[in-house]
Structures are given as C-alpha cells and as structure tokens.
Design an enzyme around this catalytic site. Structure first.
Site, PDB file in Angstrom:
ATOM      1  N   ASP A 133     -21.085  24.375 -63.887  1.00 20.47           N
ATOM      2  CA  ASP A 133     -21.531  23.226 -64.683  1.00 20.47           C
ATOM      3  C   ASP A 133     -22.414  22.381 -63.770  1.00 20.47           C
ATOM      4  O   ASP A 133     -21.937  21.826 -62.777  1.00 20.47           O
ATOM      5  CB  ASP A 133     -20.295  22.435 -65.139  1.00 20.47           C
ATOM      6  CG  ASP A 133     -20.645  21.213 -65.972  1.00 20.47           C
ATOM      7  OD1 ASP A 133     -21.799  20.735 -65.898  1.00 20.47           O
ATOM      8  OD2 ASP A 133     -19.764  20.734 -66.695  1.00 20.47           O
ATOM      9  N   SER A 155     -40.222  18.787 -69.354  1.00 18.60           N
ATOM     10  CA  SER A 155     -40.622  18.774 -70.778  1.00 18.60           C
ATOM     11  C   SER A 155     -41.873  17.922 -70.928  1.00 18.60           C
ATOM     12  O   SER A 155     -42.119  17.033 -70.092  1.00 18.60           O
ATOM     13  CB  SER A 155     -39.492  18.153 -71.614  1.00 18.60           C
ATOM     14  OG  SER A 155     -39.912  17.914 -72.946  1.00 18.60           O
ATOM     15  N   TYR A 184     -33.330  11.529 -73.666  1.00 18.42           N
ATOM     16  CA  TYR A 184     -33.860  12.807 -73.159  1.00 18.42           C
ATOM     17  C   TYR A 184     -35.171  12.574 -72.418  1.00 18.42           C
ATOM     18  O   TYR A 184     -35.371  13.063 -71.301  1.00 18.42           O
ATOM     19  CB  TYR A 184     -34.076  13.757 -74.339  1.00 18.42           C
ATOM     20  CG  TYR A 184     -34.668  15.105 -73.994  1.00 18.42           C
ATOM     21  CD1 TYR A 184     -33.902  16.080 -73.357  1.00 18.42           C
ATOM     22  CD2 TYR A 184     -35.986  15.416 -74.322  1.00 18.42           C
ATOM     23  CE1 TYR A 184     -34.440  17.329 -73.056  1.00 18.42           C
ATOM     24  CE2 TYR A 184     -36.527  16.663 -74.033  1.00 18.42           C
ATOM     25  CZ  TYR A 184     -35.747  17.617 -73.407  1.00 18.42           C
ATOM     26  OH  TYR A 184     -36.283  18.848 -73.108  1.00 18.42           O
ATOM     27  N   ALA A 185     -36.071  11.782 -73.052  1.00 21.92           N
ATOM     28  CA  ALA A 185     -37.356  11.494 -72.399  1.00 21.92           C
ATOM     29  C   ALA A 185     -37.115  10.778 -71.063  1.00 21.92           C
ATOM     30  O   ALA A 185     -37.787  11.059 -70.069  1.00 21.92           O
ATOM     31  CB  ALA A 185     -38.235  10.645 -73.316  1.00 21.92           C
ATOM     32  N   SER A 204     -34.543  11.129 -69.083  1.00 17.61           N
ATOM     33  CA  SER A 204     -34.055  12.108 -68.089  1.00 17.61           C
ATOM     34  C   SER A 204     -35.191  12.997 -67.588  1.00 17.61           C
ATOM     35  O   SER A 204     -35.231  13.375 -66.416  1.00 17.61           O
ATOM     36  CB  SER A 204     -32.933  12.968 -68.680  1.00 17.61           C
ATOM     37  OG  SER A 204     -33.447  13.895 -69.634  1.00 17.61           O
TER      38      SER A 204
HETATM   39  N1  LIG Z   1     -36.545  24.294 -76.367  1.00 19.31           N
HETATM   40  C1  LIG Z   1     -37.438  23.309 -76.250  1.00 19.31           C
HETATM   41  O1  LIG Z   1     -38.080  22.900 -77.253  1.00 19.31           O
HETATM   42  C2  LIG Z   1     -37.685  22.690 -74.911  1.00 19.31           C
HETATM   43  C3  LIG Z   1     -38.845  21.906 -74.763  1.00 19.31           C
HETATM   44  C4  LIG Z   1     -39.074  21.305 -73.527  1.00 19.31           C
HETATM   45  C5  LIG Z   1     -38.192  21.495 -72.487  1.00 19.31           C
HETATM   46  N2  LIG Z   1     -37.081  22.263 -72.664  1.00 19.31           N
HETATM   47  C6  LIG Z   1     -36.161  22.408 -71.530  1.00 19.31           C
HETATM   48  O2  LIG Z   1     -35.959  23.775 -71.263  1.00 19.31           O
HETATM   49  C7  LIG Z   1     -34.713  23.951 -70.614  1.00 19.31           C
HETATM   50  C8  LIG Z   1     -33.955  25.096 -71.271  1.00 19.31           C
HETATM   51  O3  LIG Z   1     -33.625  24.695 -72.587  1.00 19.31           O
HETATM   52  P1  LIG Z   1     -33.571  25.685 -73.839  1.00 19.31           P
HETATM   53  O4  LIG Z   1     -34.500  25.134 -74.837  1.00 19.31           O
HETATM   54  O5  LIG Z   1     -33.676  27.087 -73.432  1.00 19.31           O
HETATM   55  O6  LIG Z   1     -32.101  25.323 -74.363  1.00 19.31           O
HETATM   56  P2  LIG Z   1     -30.812  26.187 -74.735  1.00 19.31           P
HETATM   57  O7  LIG Z   1     -31.170  27.401 -75.522  1.00 19.31           O
HETATM   58  O8  LIG Z   1     -29.850  25.219 -75.354  1.00 19.31           O
HETATM   59  O9  LIG Z   1     -30.277  26.619 -73.314  1.00 19.31           O
HETATM   60  C9  LIG Z   1     -29.779  25.658 -72.434  1.00 19.31           C
HETATM   61  C10 LIG Z   1     -29.078  26.353 -71.295  1.00 19.31           C
HETATM   62  O10 LIG Z   1     -28.544  25.353 -70.416  1.00 19.31           O
HETATM   63  C11 LIG Z   1     -27.175  25.642 -70.174  1.00 19.31           C
HETATM   64  N3  LIG Z   1     -26.446  24.404 -69.936  1.00 19.31           N
HETATM   65  C12 LIG Z   1     -26.323  23.329 -70.754  1.00 19.31           C
HETATM   66  N4  LIG Z   1     -25.556  22.391 -70.179  1.00 19.31           N
HETATM   67  C13 LIG Z   1     -25.175  22.890 -68.980  1.00 19.31           C
HETATM   68  C14 LIG Z   1     -24.365  22.398 -67.919  1.00 19.31           C
HETATM   69  N5  LIG Z   1     -23.751  21.207 -67.992  1.00 19.31           N
HETATM   70  N6  LIG Z   1     -24.206  23.169 -66.811  1.00 19.31           N
HETATM   71  C15 LIG Z   1     -24.787  24.384 -66.746  1.00 19.31           C
HETATM   72  N7  LIG Z   1     -25.559  24.903 -67.701  1.00 19.31           N
HETATM   73  C16 LIG Z   1     -25.749  24.157 -68.818  1.00 19.31           C
HETATM   74  C17 LIG Z   1     -26.706  26.371 -71.421  1.00 19.31           C
HETATM   75  O11 LIG Z   1     -25.639  27.253 -71.142  1.00 19.31           O
HETATM   76  P3  LIG Z   1     -24.068  26.960 -71.285  1.00 19.31           P
HETATM   77  O12 LIG Z   1     -23.868  26.213 -72.559  1.00 19.31           O
HETATM   78  O13 LIG Z   1     -23.489  28.331 -71.249  1.00 19.31           O
HETATM   79  O14 LIG Z   1     -23.705  26.177 -70.074  1.00 19.31           O
HETATM   80  C18 LIG Z   1     -27.921  27.213 -71.768  1.00 19.31           C
HETATM   81  O15 LIG Z   1     -27.923  28.400 -71.022  1.00 19.31           O
HETATM   82  C19 LIG Z   1     -33.991  22.595 -70.712  1.00 19.31           C
HETATM   83  O16 LIG Z   1     -34.080  21.914 -69.483  1.00 19.31           O
HETATM   84  C20 LIG Z   1     -34.779  21.871 -71.782  1.00 19.31           C
HETATM   85  O17 LIG Z   1     -34.709  20.464 -71.660  1.00 19.31           O
HETATM   86  C21 LIG Z   1     -36.821  22.866 -73.839  1.00 19.31           C
END
Ligand SMILES: NC(=O)c1ccc[n+]([C@@H]2O[C@H](COP(=O)([O-])OP(=O)(O)OC[C@H]3O[C@@H](n4cnc5c(N)ncnc54)[C@H](OP(=O)(O)O)[C@@H]3O)[C@@H](O)[C@H]2O)c1
Length: 267
Positions: free
Chosen positions: A63, A142, A155-156, A158
């Site tokens: 985590d 992001s 979120y913004a 962070s």
């Molecule tokens: N999707 C978008 O539109 C978007 C846009 C801009 C930026 N991002 C960024 O891209 C990154 C990946 O996001 P995603 O869109 O692929 O989201 P996602 O599908 O929800 O995946 C998030 C990942 O983070 C892990 N996670 C969450 N909380 C955690 C914790 N406390 N400790 C360890 N692992 C944790 C989750 O796994 P577990 O639940 O198994 O821990 C999961 O593997 C993020 O930083 C997000 O802010 C995403």
C-alpha cells in the site's frame, strides 16, 4: 526498445488500468519487472499472463500510502534483482464531487496520501539505488496537475503537488544523472473512474466517462514507452493538454471552460 530491455523496473498500481497495460508492454520488451499494488489476486493473474511472453515478474503487494510498505518494496526489489533502474510511481485514486458537496474530508487526505505521499515515500527509499544505477524515476501525474478541474479539487491538488515535487527533484538530481519523467495523461479508460470517491467517500461504482471517446490504457502505455526509454522530461497525452499550457497564459478563462466541458461531457 533501446533503453528498456533488461532494465529492472518497479511499476506501482500494476493490478489495473494504465499500470497493468504498461507492465504487459514492458514485459514484452524484456524488462525485469516488479509489479506492485494491494490486490494480490490480480497481481498473481498478471504475473501468470506475463510469464507467457516475458521474464516472470517479481510480485510484491504494498500500500503506497504506508511509508514502511514503500521501504519494504524497494528493499525486496534490490534483494531480488540486485539493483533498481526505473521506479514508476503509477498507483493513484481520484474523487468525483464538487468541494461544496464533500461531506467526508478524509477523501482529501486519502487522495493526498496515495497520489503525493506514496510517490515521495517510494522515491526516498529508492534514491540511493537509483543514484547507483544512474536510473530514472517516473511519476504518472495528470493533466489535472497542470490546471484546475471541477469535481476533482482534491485530485488536482494532489497532482499539482506531485508535479511540483518531481520538477524540484529533477533539478536536485541533475548532477547524479538520475532522470525524472513526469507523465500527464488526459482521460484514459481504466478502473479509476468507477472507483472515484463521491462526496461521502464511497466509490461511484460506475464510470461517468464516455469510454469510447477516450484513450485506452494500452494506447496510453504505448505513448509513455518512448518517453520513458529516452528519459524524457514530460509527456502530455492530449492535444488540448499540450495547447492548454500556452492558452492558460493568454486566455485562462478559456482553459476553465474546456475543463468544465470535459467533465460535463465525460471525454
Ligand atoms: N484513467 C485516467 O483517466 C487517468 C488520467 C490521468 C492520470 N491518471 C493517473 O494514472 C495512474 C493510474 O491510474 P488508472 O487510471 O490506471 O487507475 P486504476 O485502473 O484505478 O488503477 C489504479 C492502480 O493503483 C493501485 N492503487 C490504488 N491505491 C493504491 C494504494 N493505496 N497502494 C498501492 N496501490 C494502489 C490499484 O491497485 P489496488 O487497488 O490493487 O491497490 C490499481 O492497480 C493514477 O496515478 C492516475 O491518477 C489516470
């Protein structure tokens, strides 16, 4: 891809979305992966998939909001592979609520712990090893780290924090030859939208995005790979994100309108 084959790479948030797609793509390139997240079952199934076409990854559940688990992840990686080349801070979470409708302020703390403190803890533990390998730290921030986005205030915040942190670190590490790469995706299909916390701190349960109109996680990962391989400074995945940097200086109200429209339309 030159610059990636054989590298020891940690990917956090590898169980879903962008992290998972990146793990698959980097395994195909012959990277020696450490895949991490909290959900061990999903990590185990990814490890099985990867073993079909790449080197078997090292799986370590952690985590990222817990400093001691971040340290353990780095120690276990170095114990397993002997060194570390690239740390990819990808794990993240989001919210979907106007600030004046937020009833659980813990949402703000949870997001800051995962999106900002997690990468800071991990990078702190990894730095001696990254200096030794003249390696690289990557953060998946992001476009919400570059401008304001309604319903995403925490979120913004962070993502602005994490970009400020890594832009500062890049300057500090210039003499150590450790590269710092900041990735700013626009909307991507993943689990993050349905897992987004509402004002009461509960997951939305369904995605408010028009998923057919936004990048897939695989497309996002494919855009990231050359930037990581060349130790690039920053990637912004969308045209509106890239143009927005300039527009914000001359017409900031227009950028606010674009952000408002993006959230209202879900793409
Ligand atoms: N999707 C978008 O539109 C978007 C846009 C801009 C930026 N991002 C960024 O891209 C990154 C990946 O996001 P995603 O869109 O692929 O989201 P996602 O599908 O929800 O995946 C998030 C990942 O983070 C892990 N996670 C969450 N909380 C955690 C914790 N406390 N400790 C360890 N692992 C944790 C989750 O796994 P577990 O639940 O198994 O821990 C999961 O593997 C993020 O930083 C997000 O802010 C995403």
């Amino acid at each position: 891809m030159d610059g990636l084959t054989g590298k020891v790479v940690i990917i956090t948030g590898a169980s879903e979305g962008i992290g998972r797609a990146l793990a698959v793509a980097m395994a195909r390139m012959g990277c020696q992966l450490v895949i991490s997240a909290r959900n061990e079952t999903r990590l185990a199934s990814l490890a099985l998939e990867i073993a079909n076409y790449g080197l078997p990854p090292f799986v370590f559940a952690a985590d990222v909001s817990r400093a001691e688990q971040c340290e353990a992840l780095i120690e276990a990686t170095v114990a397993h592979y002997g060194h570390l080349d690239i740390l990819i801070n990808n794990a993240g979470m989001t919210m979907w609520s106007r600030f004046d409708e937020l009833t659980q302020l813990s949402v703000l703390e949870d997001i800051m712990r995962v999106n900002y403190l997690g990468p800071a803890y991990l990078t702190h533990a990894a730095l001696p090893h990254l200096k030794a390998s003249k390696g690289q730290v990557v953060v998946v921030a992001s476009v919400a780290g570059l401008t304001g986005v309604p319903t995403r205030s925490g979120y913004a915040a962070s993502k602005h924090a994490v970009i400020g942190f890594f832009d500062s670190l890049r300057i500090e590490l210039a003499d150590d030859n450790v590269a710092v790469t900041v990735i700013c995706p626009d909307f991507v299909v993943s689990q993050i939208h349905k897992r987004a916390l509402d004002g009461a701190g509960n997951p939305l349960g369904k995605s408010p995005m028009q998923e057919a109109k936004i990048l897939t996680a695989e497309q996002c990962a494919n855009m990231m790979l050359p930037v990581i391989a060349t130790r690039g400074r920053q990637l912004i995945t969308s045209l509106r994100g890239r143009l927005g940097r300039w527009l914000k200086l001359i017409a900031p109200g227009l950028i606010d309108k674009i952000a408002r429209r993006a959230i209202a339309s879900g793409h």
